[in-house]
Design an enzyme around this catalytic site. Structure first.
Site, mmCIF file in Angstrom:
data_model
loop_
_atom_site.group_PDB
_atom_site.id
_atom_site.type_symbol
_atom_site.label_atom_id
_atom_site.label_comp_id
_atom_site.label_asym_id
_atom_site.label_seq_id
_atom_site.Cartn_x
_atom_site.Cartn_y
_atom_site.Cartn_z
ATOM 1 C CB SER A 16 -0.942 0.004 1.194
ATOM 2 O OG SER A 16 -0.179 0.030 2.367
ATOM 3 C CB SER A 17 3.830 2.372 1.558
ATOM 4 O OG SER A 17 4.388 1.106 1.755
ATOM 5 C CE LYS A 193 4.705 -15.984 -12.660
ATOM 6 N NZ LYS A 193 4.484 -16.154 -14.083
ATOM 7 C CB CYS A 384 -0.951 24.088 17.170
ATOM 8 S SG CYS A 384 -2.675 23.871 17.668
ATOM 9 N NE ARG A 465 -10.231 17.931 22.685
ATOM 10 C CZ ARG A 465 -11.155 17.444 21.864
ATOM 11 N NH1 ARG A 465 -12.352 17.990 21.799
ATOM 12 N NH2 ARG A 465 -10.902 16.412 21.093
ATOM 13 C CG HIS A 510 -2.109 23.337 12.455
ATOM 14 N ND1 HIS A 510 -1.135 22.454 12.856
ATOM 15 C CD2 HIS A 510 -3.062 23.314 13.427
ATOM 16 C CE1 HIS A 510 -1.485 21.902 14.008
ATOM 17 N NE2 HIS A 510 -2.646 22.414 14.378
ATOM 18 C CD GLU A 512 1.184 22.926 10.120
ATOM 19 O OE1 GLU A 512 1.203 24.149 10.357
ATOM 20 O OE2 GLU A 512 0.842 22.074 10.971
#
Ligand code: GLN
Length: 546
Positions: A16-17, A193, A384, A465, A510, A512
């Site tokens: 998956s990566s 393969k 943050c 929060r 944030h 970024e």
């Protein structure tokens, strides 16, 4: 069914990566650069409703969109490549799909039917895939299916793709399959393969790949491409090599050389032209030919995993290119930073960024880092939690409020300079309940940030929060740390600065998340510039001392 929007599905085999997100973003860039309004969506097969509650070690950074969705970090790549904002609709998880189907069932919307994976879950997936297309805002929607073909949890998604291809027609929906071509060094051979097998697995679910993107460390020879085409039932021109690149920002050009955009557009029956990558290539040129360098310390507790601070690292790449310097980011683990070793770890740095985060682990190290850079005039950017640590450090060491803290770390602190918002006090659910997404921020005249942004009002994305406690504002400001940005509706402090310092800025939001190749974030650009100036000044000081 009528459709003007074309759909491209990106699936992955073997592992998956493999970089599906970067391939999807690069293809989208090439299509966008030919004038097609393109967006990308990520479907994640896990059961969390969103990645907001996931530890960064599990899944890397959680990326936040303007509309406050907590999403997969691939959406960050999409925005950085395309410079177009994404939203909640661009990231859907199995958890969200099931939640929505179950809510419909509770409302009685299925009229007494048995609710099943097929058709109810697959219908919900199909609907989510088409939401962006139906908005009328896009000519092309690329849907990246997370995970690996053949996994149990991917099955409903692949089935939805199969049905959609049928519903929409082959010209309107195509499938790209990303696989790995391993190189066996002992045999000196590239192996096809695993690709043949994952294409076969996909076919078992009734989906024929139209295009293969083959991740490889070595060039794919002609005969190997021919073999892949023949065995995998695709045209030879549709076997695309994705060779390892030194930077992800090279991938659009690599895909262009391979003709990925051309094959895609041909399959979709759309006209193809030469993409205009002028601006992109100007950025690449600056990125690859820096005229100097700066070293910035990144103080965080998830530094072992690069993906935890993905957007911050990318924002430095954008800001470095803008300043024509290479930004070396040196990770410093906050858990192991102490008053004893702070100088050794920080004194050679040209700037220090204290990272966002949650919970108590490593916070004393972050506070120590702020103390060191404040006392040594080293440029500082706190994001943050990093901004909150700057307020705590100032309260403790300048105001003399011993044990000042955030109530996140110490509920009983005598000086709660960072405290829970009133509106947060009764909230018990952890998922999706923080102050999230884009909020207005007004900037004070004459502040660093007003100059940096060149504006008095900005909108930035939040995910937290706790807040600066306004009960301590006068005291803190009188001692020299100024609040220079506020949310106009709530009066909440968004930014603090120390005007007497070389460059000291803490932001509750944030920045970024909003930095892109086309629009490097002004705060990062200014921070890198401050680091560069600091480095020059330091040099001239040490030269005069000689
Ligand atoms: N833990 C802090 C809060 O919730 C900061 C969060 C963050 O850094 N994103 O307010």
């Amino acid at each position: 069914m009528t459709t003007n929007t074309k759909y491209i599905f990106v699936t992955g085999g073997v592992s998956s990566s493999l970089g599906k997100g970067i391939i999807a973003a690069s293809l989208a860039k090439l299509l966008q650069a030919q004038g097609y309004r393109t967006t990308i969506q990520k479907l994640d097969p896990y059961i969390n409703v969103d990645p907001g509650t996931l530890n960064p070690y599990e899944h890397g950074e959680c990326y936040v969109t303007d509309d406050g969705a907590e999403t997969d970090l691939d959406l960050g790549h999409y925005e950085r490549f395309l410079n177009v904002p994404t939203s909640q609709s661009n990231n859907v998880t199995t958890g969200r799909i099931y939640q929505s189907v179950i809510e419909k069932e509770r409302r009685g919307e299925f009229l007494g039917k048995t609710v099943q994976v097929i058709p109810h879950i697959t219908d919900e997936i199909k609907e989510r895939i088409q939401i962006l297309g139906k908005s009328g805002d896009y000519d092309i929607v690329i849907t990246e299916i997370g995970g690996t073909v053949g996994d149990i949890e991917s099955l409903p998604y692949i089935e939805a793709v199969r049905q959609l291809r049928w519903d929409l027609g082959q010209d309107n929906a195509i499938v790209i399959h990303l696989t790995l071509i391993p190189f066996l060094s002992a045999a000196g051979e590239l192996k096809t393969k695993p690709t043949q097998h994952s294409v076969k697995t996909l076919m078992e679910s009734g989906v024929q790949a139209d295009i293969l993107v083959c991740r490889t460390e070595h060039e794919l020879p002609e005969d190997l491409r021919r073999k892949l085409a023949l065995f995998c039932n695709v045209r030879e021109e549709a076997v695309i090599q994705s060779i390892d690149a030194s930077t992800i920002y090279d991938v659009p050009n690599l895909m262009l050389e391979q003709g990925l955009d051309k094959v895609v557009l041909k399959k979709l029956n759309l006209e193809s032209d030469t993409p205009d990558l002028t601006q992109w290539n100007q950025f690449l040129n600056r990125h690859k030919n820096p005229k100097g360098e700066v070293t910035i310390g990144l103080i965080g507790k998830y530094v072992e995993l690069q993906d935890s601070y993905k957007s911050i690292l990318e924002a430095f790449i954008h800001a470095g290119a803008e300043n024509e310097v290479k930004v070396n980011v040196e990770s410093v683990h906050s858990e192991f930073l102490t008053p004893k070793n702070a100088a050794g770890k920080l004194q050679h740095l040209d700037g220090v960024l204290v990272a966002p985060g949650f919970g108590e682990r490593g916070i004393e190290g972050k506070i120590e880092a702020v103390r060191y850079v404040r006392e040594h005039n080293i440029p500082f950017l706190g994001i943050c939690l990093g901004m909150q640590m700057a307020v705590i450090e100032y309260s403790r060491n300048v105001l003399g409020l011993k044990d000042a803290n955030s109530t996140e770390m110490d509920e009983q602190t005598q000086y709660p300079v960072i405290d829970l918002m009133e509106s947060q006090k009764d909230i018990t659910d952890k998922g999706g309940t923080m102050r999230l997404g884009a909020w207005d921020c007004e900037l004070i005249n004459g502040s660093i940030v007003q100059q940096v942004y060149g504006s008095n009002a900005v909108k930035e994305r939040h995910r937290h929060r706790y807040e600066f406690n306004n009960a301590f504002k006068t005291q803190i400001e009188d001692a020299g740390m100024k609040a220079t940005g506020f949310n106009p509706e709530t009066g909440l402090v968004e930014i603090v600065e120390i005007p007497s310092h070389s460059w000291f800025v803490g932001v509750q939001y944030h920045p970024e998340y909003k930095s892109t190749v086309a629009n490097p974030h002004p705060l990062f650009v200014a921070f890198v510039k401050a680091a560069l100036n600091f480095k020059k000044d330091e040099k001239s000081v040490s030269m005069t001392q000689k």
